[in-house]
Scaffold this motif. Sequence first.
Motif, short mmCIF file in Angstrom:
data_model
loop_
_atom_site.label_atom_id
_atom_site.label_comp_id
_atom_site.label_asym_id
_atom_site.label_seq_id
_atom_site.Cartn_x
_atom_site.Cartn_y
_atom_site.Cartn_z
N GLY A 1 4.51 -0.64 -9.35
CA GLY A 1 3.74 -0.24 -8.17
C GLY A 1 3.76 1.25 -7.93
O GLY A 1 2.78 1.82 -7.43
N SER A 2 4.86 1.90 -8.28
CA SER A 2 4.95 3.36 -8.08
C SER A 2 4.04 4.11 -9.05
O SER A 2 3.66 5.24 -8.79
CB SER A 2 6.40 3.83 -8.25
OG SER A 2 6.78 3.81 -9.62
N ARG A 3 3.68 3.50 -10.15
CA ARG A 3 2.83 4.14 -11.15
C ARG A 3 1.35 3.86 -10.90
O ARG A 3 0.50 4.53 -11.46
CB ARG A 3 3.21 3.67 -12.55
CG ARG A 3 4.62 4.10 -12.95
CD ARG A 3 4.89 3.82 -14.39
NE ARG A 3 3.86 4.35 -15.28
CZ ARG A 3 3.81 5.58 -15.77
NH1 ARG A 3 4.72 6.45 -15.41
NH2 ARG A 3 2.85 5.93 -16.60
N HIS A 4 1.06 2.86 -10.12
CA HIS A 4 -0.32 2.45 -9.86
C HIS A 4 -0.49 2.22 -8.37
O HIS A 4 0.47 2.23 -7.61
CB HIS A 4 -0.65 1.17 -10.64
CG HIS A 4 -0.35 1.29 -12.10
ND1 HIS A 4 -1.09 2.05 -12.96
CD2 HIS A 4 0.66 0.76 -12.84
CE1 HIS A 4 -0.58 1.99 -14.16
NE2 HIS A 4 0.48 1.22 -14.12
N ALA A 5 -1.67 1.97 -7.95
CA ALA A 5 -1.93 1.71 -6.54
C ALA A 5 -1.16 0.48 -6.09
O ALA A 5 -1.15 -0.54 -6.76
CB ALA A 5 -3.43 1.50 -6.32
N ARG A 6 -0.50 0.60 -4.97
CA ARG A 6 0.24 -0.54 -4.42
C ARG A 6 -0.72 -1.44 -3.65
O ARG A 6 -0.66 -1.57 -2.44
CB ARG A 6 1.37 -0.05 -3.52
CG ARG A 6 2.47 0.65 -4.27
CD ARG A 6 3.61 0.96 -3.34
NE ARG A 6 4.60 1.79 -3.98
CZ ARG A 6 5.68 1.32 -4.59
NH1 ARG A 6 5.90 0.04 -4.62
NH2 ARG A 6 6.53 2.14 -5.14
N ASP A 7 -1.58 -2.05 -4.38
CA ASP A 7 -2.60 -2.92 -3.82
C ASP A 7 -2.05 -4.34 -3.81
O ASP A 7 -1.61 -4.86 -4.84
CB ASP A 7 -3.85 -2.82 -4.70
CG ASP A 7 -5.03 -3.59 -4.13
OD1 ASP A 7 -4.86 -4.29 -3.12
OD2 ASP A 7 -6.10 -3.48 -4.73
N LYS A 8 -2.09 -4.98 -2.65
CA LYS A 8 -1.56 -6.34 -2.55
C LYS A 8 -2.29 -7.31 -3.46
O LYS A 8 -1.73 -8.30 -3.90
CB LYS A 8 -1.62 -6.83 -1.09
CG LYS A 8 -0.64 -6.13 -0.21
CD LYS A 8 -0.59 -6.74 1.16
CE LYS A 8 0.44 -5.98 1.98
NZ LYS A 8 0.79 -6.64 3.18
N ARG A 9 -3.53 -6.99 -3.79
CA ARG A 9 -4.28 -7.85 -4.72
C ARG A 9 -3.70 -7.77 -6.12
O ARG A 9 -3.89 -8.67 -6.92
CB ARG A 9 -5.76 -7.45 -4.74
CG ARG A 9 -6.47 -7.70 -3.41
CD ARG A 9 -7.86 -7.18 -3.46
NE ARG A 9 -7.77 -5.71 -3.55
CZ ARG A 9 -8.80 -4.89 -3.70
NH1 ARG A 9 -10.01 -5.38 -3.79
NH2 ARG A 9 -8.63 -3.60 -3.75
N GLN A 10 -3.01 -6.68 -6.43
CA GLN A 10 -2.42 -6.51 -7.76
C GLN A 10 -0.97 -6.98 -7.84
O GLN A 10 -0.39 -7.00 -8.92
CB GLN A 10 -2.48 -5.03 -8.17
CG GLN A 10 -3.86 -4.52 -8.40
CD GLN A 10 -4.53 -5.25 -9.57
OE1 GLN A 10 -3.89 -5.58 -10.56
NE2 GLN A 10 -5.82 -5.52 -9.43
N LEU A 11 -0.39 -7.38 -6.72
CA LEU A 11 1.02 -7.77 -6.71
C LEU A 11 1.31 -8.89 -7.69
O LEU A 11 2.31 -8.84 -8.42
CB LEU A 11 1.45 -8.17 -5.29
CG LEU A 11 2.93 -8.56 -5.15
CD1 LEU A 11 3.83 -7.40 -5.56
CD2 LEU A 11 3.22 -8.99 -3.73
N ALA A 12 0.45 -9.89 -7.76
CA ALA A 12 0.68 -10.99 -8.70
C ALA A 12 0.68 -10.49 -10.15
O ALA A 12 1.50 -10.94 -10.96
CB ALA A 12 -0.39 -12.07 -8.52
#
Length: 121
Positions: free
Chosen positions: A31-42
Amino acid sequence: MEWQTCNDPEAEAWRRLLEYCNQDFAVDYIGSRHARDKRQLANHVKQAKQARASLLQAREYLRAASVVQLHTAPNLIYYASAALASPVMLLRGDGNKSLDRLRQQEGSRSHGLSFAWSRTD
């Protein structure tokens, strides 16, 4: 990067690598390297799990390489190297190269070795 000295560099390297086996740590890193988008959490969780499996597999390959006969060890070291490359791709990548995505590609379904058998009588 700070300069580290220790009595057992191999153990210290594995200690640091195995930190990424902690799912929360790995997900935070991704997440620190990319957008901390909740849609990407999975996707980040999936990548963290795949990275953990690859790290543990690499460690087992290297352990096995240290106890087998000399002619078998290079194979295990090769597989350990490949297994160590996967977490780098998974932890630093954007998710487009996750292991399941790679398996969907035709060229990634084999080791790249093919045999052309011809029979000569």
